[in-house]
Design a protein around this motif. Structure first.
Motif, mmCIF file in Angstrom:
data_model
loop_
_atom_site.group_PDB
_atom_site.id
_atom_site.type_symbol
_atom_site.label_atom_id
_atom_site.label_comp_id
_atom_site.label_asym_id
_atom_site.label_seq_id
_atom_site.Cartn_x
_atom_site.Cartn_y
_atom_site.Cartn_z
ATOM 1 N N SER A 56 3.120 9.976 -2.611
ATOM 2 C CA SER A 56 5.071 10.217 -2.341
ATOM 3 C C SER A 56 5.330 9.043 -2.190
ATOM 4 N N TYR A 57 6.395 8.639 -2.832
ATOM 5 C CA TYR A 57 6.859 7.352 -2.806
ATOM 6 C C TYR A 57 6.778 6.595 -1.413
ATOM 7 N N ASN A 58 7.553 7.745 -0.850
ATOM 8 C CA ASN A 58 8.104 8.056 0.780
ATOM 9 C C ASN A 58 6.688 7.884 2.061
ATOM 10 N N THR A 59 5.665 7.603 1.656
ATOM 11 C CA THR A 59 4.170 8.253 2.335
ATOM 12 C C THR A 59 3.804 6.798 2.545
ATOM 13 N N TYR A 60 3.965 6.335 4.573
ATOM 14 C CA TYR A 60 3.431 5.631 4.447
ATOM 15 C C TYR A 60 2.596 5.162 5.804
ATOM 16 N N GLY A 61 0.856 4.908 5.923
ATOM 17 C CA GLY A 61 0.389 5.033 6.950
ATOM 18 C C GLY A 61 0.269 6.711 7.830
ATOM 19 N N GLY A 62 0.897 7.598 6.696
ATOM 20 C CA GLY A 62 0.776 8.951 7.300
ATOM 21 C C GLY A 62 1.513 9.566 7.306
ATOM 22 N N PHE A 93 -4.642 7.306 0.205
ATOM 23 C CA PHE A 93 -5.180 6.708 -1.139
ATOM 24 C C PHE A 93 -4.952 5.366 -0.284
ATOM 25 N N ILE A 94 -5.876 3.965 -0.259
ATOM 26 C CA ILE A 94 -5.892 3.158 0.609
ATOM 27 C C ILE A 94 -6.342 2.181 -0.363
ATOM 28 N N GLU A 95 -4.753 0.636 0.176
ATOM 29 C CA GLU A 95 -5.274 -0.109 -0.475
ATOM 30 C C GLU A 95 -6.661 -1.371 -0.374
ATOM 31 N N PRO A 96 -7.088 -2.129 -0.673
ATOM 32 C CA PRO A 96 -7.709 -3.057 -0.427
ATOM 33 C C PRO A 96 -7.784 -3.859 0.275
ATOM 34 N N GLN A 97 -8.481 -4.019 0.289
ATOM 35 C CA GLN A 97 -8.829 -4.752 2.287
ATOM 36 C C GLN A 97 -8.656 -6.034 2.768
ATOM 37 N N PRO A 98 -7.871 -6.095 3.130
ATOM 38 C CA PRO A 98 -7.286 -7.959 2.644
ATOM 39 C C PRO A 98 -7.797 -9.101 3.230
ATOM 40 N N PHE A 99 -8.451 -8.699 4.065
ATOM 41 C CA PHE A 99 -10.165 -9.663 5.261
ATOM 42 C C PHE A 99 -11.028 -8.824 5.707
ATOM 43 N N ASN A 100 -12.209 -9.866 5.218
ATOM 44 C CA ASN A 100 -13.016 -8.715 5.713
ATOM 45 C C ASN A 100 -13.725 -8.048 7.539
ATOM 46 N N TRP A 156 -10.973 -7.144 8.973
ATOM 47 C CA TRP A 156 -9.869 -5.956 8.942
ATOM 48 C C TRP A 156 -10.819 -4.555 9.100
ATOM 49 N N VAL A 157 -10.526 -3.924 10.327
ATOM 50 C CA VAL A 157 -11.055 -2.706 10.313
ATOM 51 C C VAL A 157 -9.707 -1.460 9.708
ATOM 52 N N LEU A 158 -10.381 -0.460 9.145
ATOM 53 C CA LEU A 158 -9.670 0.436 8.428
ATOM 54 C C LEU A 158 -9.156 2.270 9.859
ATOM 55 N N ASN A 159 -7.588 1.743 9.321
ATOM 56 C CA ASN A 159 -7.483 2.586 10.734
ATOM 57 C C ASN A 159 -7.821 4.364 10.276
ATOM 58 N N GLU A 160 -8.283 5.143 10.768
ATOM 59 C CA GLU A 160 -8.737 6.399 10.041
ATOM 60 C C GLU A 160 -7.241 7.326 10.307
ATOM 61 N N ASP A 161 -7.220 6.977 11.427
ATOM 62 C CA ASP A 161 -5.509 7.867 10.816
ATOM 63 C C ASP A 161 -4.125 8.030 10.173
ATOM 64 N N THR A 162 -3.863 6.652 9.560
ATOM 65 C CA THR A 162 -2.919 5.719 8.838
ATOM 66 C C THR A 162 -3.680 5.416 7.748
ATOM 67 N N CYS A 163 -5.133 5.416 7.587
ATOM 68 C CA CYS A 163 -5.360 4.908 6.504
ATOM 69 C C CYS A 163 -4.797 3.220 5.905
ATOM 70 N N LEU A 164 -4.532 2.318 6.950
ATOM 71 C CA LEU A 164 -4.464 1.381 6.948
ATOM 72 C C LEU A 164 -5.046 0.563 7.602
ATOM 73 N N TRP A 165 -5.477 -0.956 6.927
ATOM 74 C CA TRP A 165 -6.007 -1.842 7.147
ATOM 75 C C TRP A 165 -5.686 -2.729 8.468
ATOM 76 N N GLU A 166 -6.330 -3.073 9.129
ATOM 77 C CA GLU A 166 -5.816 -3.463 10.646
ATOM 78 C C GLU A 166 -6.115 -4.663 11.103
ATOM 79 N N ALA A 167 -6.256 -5.952 12.198
ATOM 80 C CA ALA A 167 -6.268 -6.833 12.029
ATOM 81 C C ALA A 167 -7.292 -6.921 13.169
ATOM 82 N N PRO A 168 -8.600 -7.766 13.302
ATOM 83 C CA PRO A 168 -9.159 -7.215 14.604
ATOM 84 C C PRO A 168 -7.969 -7.920 16.357
ATOM 85 N N VAL A 169 -7.268 -8.367 15.862
ATOM 86 C CA VAL A 169 -5.958 -9.299 16.836
ATOM 87 C C VAL A 169 -4.692 -8.619 16.676
#
Length: 124
Positions: free
Chosen positions: A48-54, A81-88, A90-103
Motif C-alpha cells: 500500500s502506497y499510503n501505509t507507513y509505520g502500520g 515490508f521492512i527497509e534495510p537497517q540504516p545503522f547497526n 538501530w533496533v526494529l520497532n515490532e509494532d511499526t516495523c520501522l528502525w529506531e535509533a537508540p537515542v
C-alpha cells in the motif's frame, strides 16, 4: 491503482509494479496479471502506497506495515515490508516495523544526522 512488490532471493524486494484496480480486484488477481504479463511464476505481494509505520495516511486500513521499495525485505512472519537497517545500533520497532535509533531524535526544529560512532544525533 494497486501496487505489487516482486519478492526475490532472501525475501528482498526487486521491483514494484502498478496495476489498475479494475484488473487487480484482489491480491491474487493482481499477482496473476503480472505473472501472465511477464510469463513468469514470481512471488508478488501487494503493498500500500499510503501505509507507513502500520498507519494508513488516508485513514484506511494499513497494509503490510510499510510501502515496499526496492531493497526492502518482506518478512513473512510479520507480514510486513521492512527497509534495510540504516545503522547497526538501530533496533526494529515490532509494532511499526520501522528502525529506531537508540537515542530519540531531538524535537527542536533543527536538522540532525545520526552519528553511529558516538551513538548520538549531530546538529547539521
Amino acid at each position: 491503482m494497486a501496487h505489487f512488490a516482486k519478492i526475490g532471493k532472501e525475501n528482498i524486494v526487486e521491483r514494484v509494479e502498478v496495476v489498475n484496480n479494475n484488473v487487480a480486484t484482489n491480491e491474487q488477481a493482481g499477482v496473476d496479471f503480472i505473472n501472465n504479463l511477464y510469463k513468469t511464476n514470481d512471488v508478488w505481494k501487494q503493498t500500500s502506497y499510503n501505509t507507513y509505520g502500520g498507519v494508513h495516511k488516508l485513514g484506511g486500513t494499513p497494509f503490510r506495515k510499510n510501502y515496499a521499495s526496492i531493497g526492502f525485505t518482506y518478512d513473512q512472519t510479520r507480514d510486513a515490508f521492512i527497509e534495510p537497517q540504516p545503522f547497526n545500533s538501530w533496533v526494529l520497532n515490532e509494532d511499526t516495523c520501522l528502525w529506531e535509533a537508540p537515542v530519540a531524535h531531538p524535537n527542536d526544529g533543527q536538522d540532525y544526522k545520526w552519528n553511529e560512532e558516538n551513538q548520538n544525533w549531530d546538529l547539521v
